[in-house]
Scaffold this active site. Structure first.
Site, mmCIF file in Angstrom:
data_model
loop_
_atom_site.group_PDB
_atom_site.id
_atom_site.type_symbol
_atom_site.label_atom_id
_atom_site.label_comp_id
_atom_site.label_asym_id
_atom_site.label_seq_id
_atom_site.Cartn_x
_atom_site.Cartn_y
_atom_site.Cartn_z
ATOM 1 N N ASP A 39 -8.319 -0.153 -21.828
ATOM 2 C CA ASP A 39 -9.096 -0.905 -20.835
ATOM 3 C C ASP A 39 -9.903 -2.005 -21.510
ATOM 4 O OD1 ASP A 39 -9.962 0.018 -17.628
ATOM 5 O OD2 ASP A 39 -10.888 -1.714 -18.586
ATOM 6 N N TYR A 166 -1.614 -12.076 -5.747
ATOM 7 C CA TYR A 166 -1.531 -10.625 -5.993
ATOM 8 C C TYR A 166 -0.250 -10.049 -5.380
ATOM 9 C CZ TYR A 166 -3.404 -5.780 -5.741
ATOM 10 O OH TYR A 166 -3.609 -4.421 -5.850
ATOM 11 N N LYS A 170 2.812 -8.133 -7.270
ATOM 12 C CA LYS A 170 3.112 -6.737 -6.930
ATOM 13 C C LYS A 170 4.544 -6.576 -6.438
ATOM 14 C CE LYS A 170 -0.806 -4.686 -7.884
ATOM 15 N NZ LYS A 170 -0.882 -3.934 -9.156
HETATM 16 P P1 NAI Z 1 -10.253 -0.956 -10.820
HETATM 17 O O1 NAI Z 1 -10.814 -2.334 -10.802
HETATM 18 O O2 NAI Z 1 -11.143 0.187 -10.505
HETATM 19 O O3 NAI Z 1 -9.584 -0.643 -12.238
HETATM 20 C C1 NAI Z 1 -8.773 -1.582 -12.888
HETATM 21 C C2 NAI Z 1 -9.055 -1.487 -14.369
HETATM 22 O O4 NAI Z 1 -8.165 -2.406 -15.041
HETATM 23 C C3 NAI Z 1 -10.477 -1.906 -14.739
HETATM 24 O O5 NAI Z 1 -11.108 -0.862 -15.477
HETATM 25 C C4 NAI Z 1 -10.302 -3.171 -15.582
HETATM 26 O O6 NAI Z 1 -11.244 -3.303 -16.620
HETATM 27 C C5 NAI Z 1 -8.889 -2.990 -16.116
HETATM 28 N N1 NAI Z 1 -8.276 -4.279 -16.476
HETATM 29 C C6 NAI Z 1 -8.293 -5.414 -15.760
HETATM 30 N N2 NAI Z 1 -7.644 -6.377 -16.422
HETATM 31 C C7 NAI Z 1 -7.200 -5.843 -17.580
HETATM 32 C C8 NAI Z 1 -6.440 -6.347 -18.672
HETATM 33 N N3 NAI Z 1 -6.037 -7.616 -18.702
HETATM 34 N N4 NAI Z 1 -6.132 -5.502 -19.684
HETATM 35 C C9 NAI Z 1 -6.541 -4.212 -19.665
HETATM 36 N N5 NAI Z 1 -7.283 -3.684 -18.666
HETATM 37 C C10 NAI Z 1 -7.597 -4.496 -17.626
HETATM 38 O O7 NAI Z 1 -9.013 -0.992 -9.812
HETATM 39 P P2 NAI Z 1 -8.112 0.166 -9.173
HETATM 40 O O8 NAI Z 1 -8.338 0.146 -7.725
HETATM 41 O O9 NAI Z 1 -8.246 1.431 -9.922
HETATM 42 O O10 NAI Z 1 -6.652 -0.463 -9.405
HETATM 43 C C11 NAI Z 1 -5.731 0.020 -10.354
HETATM 44 C C12 NAI Z 1 -4.395 -0.601 -10.054
HETATM 45 O O11 NAI Z 1 -3.942 -0.177 -8.761
HETATM 46 C C13 NAI Z 1 -4.386 -2.110 -10.021
HETATM 47 O O12 NAI Z 1 -3.186 -2.598 -10.564
HETATM 48 C C14 NAI Z 1 -4.449 -2.423 -8.559
HETATM 49 O O13 NAI Z 1 -3.934 -3.695 -8.258
HETATM 50 C C15 NAI Z 1 -3.593 -1.297 -8.004
HETATM 51 N N6 NAI Z 1 -3.806 -1.024 -6.601
HETATM 52 C C16 NAI Z 1 -4.984 -0.465 -6.192
HETATM 53 C C17 NAI Z 1 -5.175 -0.175 -4.861
HETATM 54 C C18 NAI Z 1 -6.377 0.516 -4.382
HETATM 55 O O14 NAI Z 1 -6.412 0.872 -3.175
HETATM 56 N N7 NAI Z 1 -7.379 0.774 -5.228
HETATM 57 C C19 NAI Z 1 -4.181 -0.562 -3.857
HETATM 58 C C20 NAI Z 1 -2.944 -1.054 -4.398
HETATM 59 C C21 NAI Z 1 -2.799 -1.291 -5.727
#
Ligand code: NAI
Length: 302
Positions: A39, A166, A170
């Protein structure tokens, strides 16, 4: 019911310092996997970085008796991806599982979306998924074992206002997965995609509290744990998941209608007249290679 164990399996989980990635990391470690918690510790729009996000999850896993190593590189460069792979090799000696999860958002209506907002989101989601999977692929191929997860989204699969960058990333992953399913098969590398909905800082502003409390990331991770297990033989599938609901979604092809014979011209009027038959999804089936779609106009080929 047979227990699913991941003892000795080495898993890279990107963006595992928060939200879904953290939940996957804890679940896999609980089942015996050795986890690289990657992360960058960035804000929701991808700005800034903070090592404490990955460190905190490593500490949680270690405290619970599991094994984990932190990595703070960005998935959006190949150099970062190679460093993530190196962390896994240095700490645990191999790679069995790659969960591409890191993500950011830069939402704007398309009319207002800048090139930078497009590129930054593509670089993390699409290019990041390529980078980490590409860097780990030769190691999984040599070991004749791999389980890869892509984190897609209903935003790409079905559409949503204000998220063109996005959604494109995706959905791009699905085309990527379709090819890796074919190329990975003979090396026992299975690739599946999830389209989750879960409470995290990404979705916090979108839902009321009574819904958010039911959208636990912990309800998504069991699907991921099964998909990366020895027991799972599935590859190339897309799964919706939220609040304990799990379903498969797929790119389908319908029977359609054969209007031509390979010789005579087809008119736009014929297309209009047959519109209902062309657009009907009756008999629609998922296809697992473009070659199979040549079966539909087969009578013309004879
Ligand atoms: P979040 O924002 O809580 O966690 C994402 C994590 O990725 C963060 O800790 C961030 O620091 C890390 N990150 C961002 N850019 C980075 C990079 N370049 N290199 C390494 N780490 C990086 O978001 P969440 O909700 O847990 O999302 C996780 C995944 O699930 C994402 O790909 C998101 O697009 C996808 N997603 C989430 C949904 C939801 O309902 N939460 C819905 C559909 C998809």
């Amino acid at each position: 019911m047979a227990e699913i164990r991941l003892d000795g399996r080495v898993a890279i989980i990107t963006g595992a310092g928060a939200g879904l990635g953290r939940s996957h990391a804890l679940e896999l470690a609980r089942r015996g996997a050795l986890v690289v918690v990657n992360d960058l510790g960035t804000s929701l729009d991808g700005s800034g970085n903070n090592m404490s996000a990955a460190d905190a999850v490593v500490a949680e896993i270690t405290k619970a008796g599991g094994k984990a190593a932190a990595n703070y590189d960005s998935v959006s460069t190949m150099k970062g991806a190679e460093s993530i792979v190196k962390t896994a090799l240095d700490a645990f000696g191999k790679i069995d599982i790659v969960i591409n999860n890191a993500g950011i958002v830069r939402d704007k209506t398309f009319y207002k979306m800048s090139e930078d907002e497009w590129d930054t989101v593509m670089n993390v989601h699409m290019k990041g998924t390529f980078n980490v999977t590409r860097a780990a692929w030769p190691l999984m191929k040599d070991n004749n074992y791999g389980r890869v997860i892509f984190t897609s989204s209903g935003v790409g699969l079905y559409g949503n206002f204000g998220q063109a960058n996005y959604a494109t990333a995706k959905m791009g992953m699905i085309g990527f997965m379709n090819v890796l399913r074919i190329e990975g098969a003979k090396h026992n590398i299975l690739v599946n995609s999830i389209a989750p909905n879960a409470a995290s800082r990404m979705t916090q502003p979108l839902f009321p509290p009574n819904i958010l409390e039911k959208l636990k990331p912990e309800f998504i991770s069991p699907l991921v744990a099964y998909l990366v297990s020895d027991q799972c033989r599935e590859s190339g599938m897309i799964f919706n998941c939220m609040m304990g609901w799990f379903s498969r979604t797929a790119i389908m092809c319908s029977d359609g209608v054969v209007l031509g014979d390979g010789k005579r011209e087809i008119t736009a009027e014929e297309i209009m007249e047959n519109w209902d038959r062309i657009t009907s999804l009756d008999g629609a089936k998922p296809q697992n290679t473009i070659a199979n779609t040549f079966a539909y106009p087969a009578p013309v080929m004879k």
